[in-house]
Every structure is written in C-alpha cells, then in structure tokens.
Write a protein that holds these residues in place. Structure first.
Motif, PDB file in Angstrom:
ATOM      1  N   LEU A  66       0.831  -1.200   0.000  1.00  0.00           N
ATOM      2  CA  LEU A  66       0.000   0.000   0.000  1.00  0.00           C
ATOM      3  C   LEU A  66       0.873   1.260   0.000  1.00  0.00           C
ATOM      4  O   LEU A  66       0.639   2.192  -0.772  1.00  0.00           O
ATOM      5  CB  LEU A  66      -0.905   0.001   1.233  1.00  0.00           C
ATOM      6  N   ALA A  67       1.876   1.272   0.867  1.00  0.00           N
ATOM      7  CA  ALA A  67       2.759   2.436   0.964  1.00  0.00           C
ATOM      8  C   ALA A  67       3.539   2.653  -0.323  1.00  0.00           C
ATOM      9  O   ALA A  67       3.686   3.784  -0.805  1.00  0.00           O
ATOM     10  CB  ALA A  67       3.715   2.257   2.145  1.00  0.00           C
ATOM     11  N   ALA A  68       4.032   1.557  -0.891  1.00  0.00           N
ATOM     12  CA  ALA A  68       4.824   1.657  -2.116  1.00  0.00           C
ATOM     13  C   ALA A  68       4.003   2.190  -3.276  1.00  0.00           C
ATOM     14  O   ALA A  68       4.399   3.127  -3.969  1.00  0.00           O
ATOM     15  CB  ALA A  68       5.400   0.278  -2.471  1.00  0.00           C
ATOM     16  N   PHE A  69       2.823   1.634  -3.488  1.00  0.00           N
ATOM     17  CA  PHE A  69       1.994   2.036  -4.621  1.00  0.00           C
ATOM     18  C   PHE A  69       1.395   3.425  -4.432  1.00  0.00           C
ATOM     19  O   PHE A  69       1.166   4.136  -5.402  1.00  0.00           O
ATOM     20  CB  PHE A  69       0.892   1.007  -4.854  1.00  0.00           C
ATOM     21  N   THR A  70       1.132   3.812  -3.194  1.00  0.00           N
ATOM     22  CA  THR A  70       0.642   5.168  -2.943  1.00  0.00           C
ATOM     23  C   THR A  70       1.689   6.187  -3.353  1.00  0.00           C
ATOM     24  O   THR A  70       1.389   7.170  -4.050  1.00  0.00           O
ATOM     25  CB  THR A  70       0.285   5.355  -1.459  1.00  0.00           C
ATOM     26  N   ALA A  74      -4.846   5.747   5.369  1.00  0.00           N
ATOM     27  CA  ALA A  74      -3.385   5.787   5.396  1.00  0.00           C
ATOM     28  C   ALA A  74      -2.845   6.206   4.035  1.00  0.00           C
ATOM     29  O   ALA A  74      -1.892   6.995   3.933  1.00  0.00           O
ATOM     30  CB  ALA A  74      -2.833   4.415   5.785  1.00  0.00           C
ATOM     31  N   SER A  75      -3.464   5.687   2.976  1.00  0.00           N
ATOM     32  CA  SER A  75      -3.057   6.036   1.616  1.00  0.00           C
ATOM     33  C   SER A  75      -3.319   7.515   1.337  1.00  0.00           C
ATOM     34  O   SER A  75      -2.486   8.208   0.738  1.00  0.00           O
ATOM     35  CB  SER A  75      -3.811   5.161   0.603  1.00  0.00           C
ATOM     36  N   ILE A  76      -4.467   8.004   1.767  1.00  0.00           N
ATOM     37  CA  ILE A  76      -4.801   9.411   1.576  1.00  0.00           C
ATOM     38  C   ILE A  76      -3.773  10.298   2.270  1.00  0.00           C
ATOM     39  O   ILE A  76      -3.310  11.303   1.711  1.00  0.00           O
ATOM     40  CB  ILE A  76      -6.211   9.712   2.120  1.00  0.00           C
ATOM     41  N   ALA A  77      -3.397   9.920   3.484  1.00  0.00           N
ATOM     42  CA  ALA A  77      -2.419  10.711   4.235  1.00  0.00           C
ATOM     43  C   ALA A  77      -1.070  10.743   3.518  1.00  0.00           C
ATOM     44  O   ALA A  77      -0.451  11.804   3.369  1.00  0.00           O
ATOM     45  CB  ALA A  77      -2.260  10.133   5.639  1.00  0.00           C
TER      46      ALA A  77
END
Length: 204
Positions: free
Chosen positions: A100-104, A156-159
């Motif tokens: 999730l963090a990587a793709f965001t 979390a992705s939005i942030a």
C-alpha cells in the motif's frame, strides 16, 4: 531521484498485493485460473486505473508484461505454500502494508511526473494506485471492499499521498517519495498492531 528505490517499491507492491489476491481467491475456493486472475488484478489493477487517469497511451502493466509474470509466479508460490502462509497471516498483512505504501508513493509521483502536480490530483492518483487493486479483488469475490468497511487502510493512503502533494517541489523528488512511503506505512502498521478502525454510523 533514485530509480532503484522506485523499482524496489514497485516490486514490493506487486508481490505483496499478488499474495493478497491469491490468498483471498483460495479462501473463496476459486480454481487455479481464478487464483491467478485475482492475484494479477489485485497487483496491477490500481496502476491501470491510474494510467488511464493520467492519459497514458498504454498502462505500464500492459506495456511491460513483467508485472503480470511476477504476479503469476507469486500466485503459484502461494498455491504451493498456502498452508504455511496461512499460519503467518499477520505477516501477510504487514507485507500488504508495504505494498500500500509503495503504490501510494509511486502513484502520487506518476501524477506529478505526467504534468498533474496539483495536490488533489496527486492524492487521487496515489490513493487509486494504492487501493483500487484491492477494491477490484473484493468486488470480483462479491464482497464489500475491505477499505470501505473496516481498518485504517484507504485513510493511510490518503495521508501519504497528501503529504507527497504538499511537499512536492519543496524537497527532493527522492525525499518526497521516501516521506510519502513512510507516512503511509507508519499509519497502516500502527492500525494493524493497535487494531484501529474508522468509526461508522450505528443503526440501533
């Protein structure tokens, strides 16, 4: 910018989400084709939607079949070692957090690099890249997408994407990528280990 770091993040995201898709498919008792399909769509679905949004002629996942091949290989590994993977489901959640963090971060960067540096557009691209593969996965198995009904996931992705949009142009490109990645990952991991969930309307 460190292209090697970006590549590493893309592979982390691809493999983590392919694992997620394959595990869900097995739990839903899909056949081998269904498992492979769900692994692929979870891994590349968000990126395809993003690339259509930024008006890229051919989405990266279709232009370079390596992403699909890696997703397929991951699905095969999950099929073979599913019983062992099932025992470390918490580890799968952590891997998914890295994805999730990587793709965001990558999604936000693609928006900026394709001439759409506005914060709102950056957030949209980052969140779609980070979450939409999972949305497609859940829709295909006839479930309400998990990011809509539990856990601090899309938030979390939005942030992370918001941070990228706000600091882009004020720090180095590599710095923006690292910070966006770190913010998304930190929020998601805290939510996992503290069992945090967003509130919802009580019906009674």
């Amino acid at each position: 910018m460190n292209p090697d770091f970006i590549t590493v993040m893309e592979w982390i995201g691809t493999i983590a989400f392919a694992v997620s898709g394959a595990v869900v498919a097995i739990e839903k008792e899909l056949d081998y084709y269904g498992i492979c399909f769900l692994a692929i769509i979870t891994a590349v679905g968000g990126g395809i939607i993003r690339d259509v949004l930024v008006d890229r002629n051919v989405p990266a996942a279709l232009d370079d079949p390596t992403y699909v091949f890696v997703s397929l290989a991951t699905a095969v590994v999950v099929i073979v070692f599913y019983k062992k993977i099932k025992k470390i489901s918490h580890l799968v959640s952590v891997a998914d957090a890295f994805g999730l963090a990587a793709f965001t971060a990558v999604g936000a960067q693609v928006a900026a690099f394709t001439g759409h540096p506005a914060v709102y557009f950056t957030i949209t691209a980052g969140v779609l890249t980070g979450t939409f593969g999972g949305v497609l996965r859940d829709v295909f198995v006839q479930e309400i997408p998990r990011c809509f009904r539990r856990e601090v996931y899309a938030a979390a992705s939005i942030a992370g994407a918001t941070v990228y949009g706000l600091i882009y142009g004020h720090v180095t490109i590599t710095g923006a990528l690292y910070i966006s990645f770190g913010v998304t990952l930190a929020i998601r991991l805290v939510a996992i280990f503290k069992d945090l969930h967003l509130g919802k309307v009580k019906l009674d």
